[in-house]
Design a protein around this motif. Structure first.
Motif, PDB file in Angstrom:
ATOM      1  N   ASP A  28       2.554   6.414  -7.017  1.00  0.00           N
ATOM      2  CA  ASP A  28       1.482   7.115  -7.720  1.00  0.00           C
ATOM      3  C   ASP A  28       1.603   8.631  -7.556  1.00  0.00           C
ATOM      4  O   ASP A  28       1.277   9.393  -8.470  1.00  0.00           O
ATOM      5  N   ARG A  57       2.677   1.770  -3.384  1.00  0.00           N
ATOM      6  CA  ARG A  57       1.723   2.182  -4.424  1.00  0.00           C
ATOM      7  C   ARG A  57       1.371   3.663  -4.283  1.00  0.00           C
ATOM      8  O   ARG A  57       1.398   4.413  -5.270  1.00  0.00           O
ATOM      9  N   ASP A  79       0.834  -1.209   0.000  1.00  0.00           N
ATOM     10  CA  ASP A  79       0.000   0.000   0.000  1.00  0.00           C
ATOM     11  C   ASP A  79       0.864   1.253   0.000  1.00  0.00           C
ATOM     12  O   ASP A  79       0.597   2.217  -0.735  1.00  0.00           O
ATOM     13  N   ASP A 139       5.163  -2.664  -6.621  1.00  0.00           N
ATOM     14  CA  ASP A 139       4.272  -2.577  -5.461  1.00  0.00           C
ATOM     15  C   ASP A 139       3.738  -3.955  -5.056  1.00  0.00           C
ATOM     16  O   ASP A 139       2.856  -4.063  -4.217  1.00  0.00           O
ATOM     17  N   ASP A 140       4.305  -5.019  -5.658  1.00  0.00           N
ATOM     18  CA  ASP A 140       3.916  -6.393  -5.330  1.00  0.00           C
ATOM     19  C   ASP A 140       5.051  -7.012  -4.521  1.00  0.00           C
ATOM     20  O   ASP A 140       6.070  -7.436  -5.066  1.00  0.00           O
TER      21      ASP A 140
END
Length: 274
Positions: free
Chosen positions: A202, A198, A195, A247-248
């Motif tokens: 972003d 990301r 989270d 982000d994984d």
């Protein structure tokens, strides 16, 4: 920003105007003095944090990682060296710089929403705008429906998500993270790491993450700095390239080359002989 004259008297294109990196640390040194005893903590440390870059910092316990963050955020003054924030000398604490600790430090008498809104209240943001921003962040972090809950009714992972939302609510462009995931169980840790990355990527934010977890450092960061024993210096630097979505967190740990980064950094830390 005004442009200087170019060839033939025309205006210089905006693309030609150099943009200063968010954070430049140059030859920082810091010692602590107690009576006649002087304890050098940071020796001579320099690095640059680029726009949208995530840097992880690892090092032996007690080497001065948290001291480094406290110097950068303006809580303590360095003995030598300089820090430039967007090209200007850093003086004191910056409202556009977010700082998140391992402990969530939520106020128990305020709801999750009210805790997130604390920063907007301090900065004088109109209440409606602050609440809209806070609710949107809580929703993005999987806390839809928990805005009115008090900290005592939330799990450790949920509390840390609230703390993350509070850190992000004023839209800082630089985040200083001091082992914010260390107290979480592994599953929750991976979810919140994902989270965080990301939301950071972003928003094109820049991050300096202090961690003792080498796998976390590699899976999250674009670059890993390895610090030496104190008085600390940068012992090694690794540009991290993984063939997966960044982000994984599971994919990162399974990525080709991941284990090699971890082994090399472990060797640089020399933890057996620390």
């Amino acid at each position: 920003m005004a442009s200087g004259p170019g060839k033939g008297g025309g205006a210089m294109p905006d693309a030609a105007i150099p943009v200063a990196p968010p954070l430049v640390v140059e030859h920082i040194a810091k010692s602590y003095v107690s009576g006649s005893k002087v304890t050098p903590v940071i020796g001579d440390l320099s690095f640059t944090l680029g726009r949208g870059e995530i840097i992880s910092v690892v090092g032996p316990s007690g080497c001065g990682k948290s001291t480094l963050l406290n110097v950068i955020c303006g809580l303590i003054r360095p003995d030598a060296g300089s820090i430039r924030y967007h090209g200007r000398d850093l003086k004191g604490q910056q409202s556009s710089m977010g700082y998140m600790l391992q402990k969530d430090l939520l106020l128990p008498w305020r709801s999750a929403l009210a805790n997130v809104m604390l920063g907007t209240e301090i900065r004088g943001v109109p209440r409606r705008r602050g609440e809209e921003r806070a609710r949107a962040l809580l929703d993005q972090l999987g806390l839809d429906g928990f805005a009115d809950n008090y900290p005592a009714t939330l799990s450790g992972g949920m509390r840390q998500r609230v703390a993350l939302a509070r850190t992000l609510v004023n839209d800082p462009d630089v985040l200083l993270l001091d082992e914010p995931f260390a107290a979480l169980d592994f599953q929750t840790k991976l979810l919140i790491e994902g989270d965080t990355v990301r939301l950071v990527r972003d928003g094109q934010r820049s991050v300096l993450l202090i961690t003792h977890d080498i796998e976390e450092a590699v899976s999250i960061a674009d670059r890993v700095l390895v610090l030496s024993q104190r008085p600390t210096r940068i012992k090694a630097s690794y540009q991290v390239s993984l063939d997966c979505a960044r982000d994984d967190m599971i994919a990162a740990r399974q990525s080709r080359g991941f284990s090699d980064y971890v082994r090399r950094i472990w060797t640089d830390l020399d933890v057996v002989h620390a």
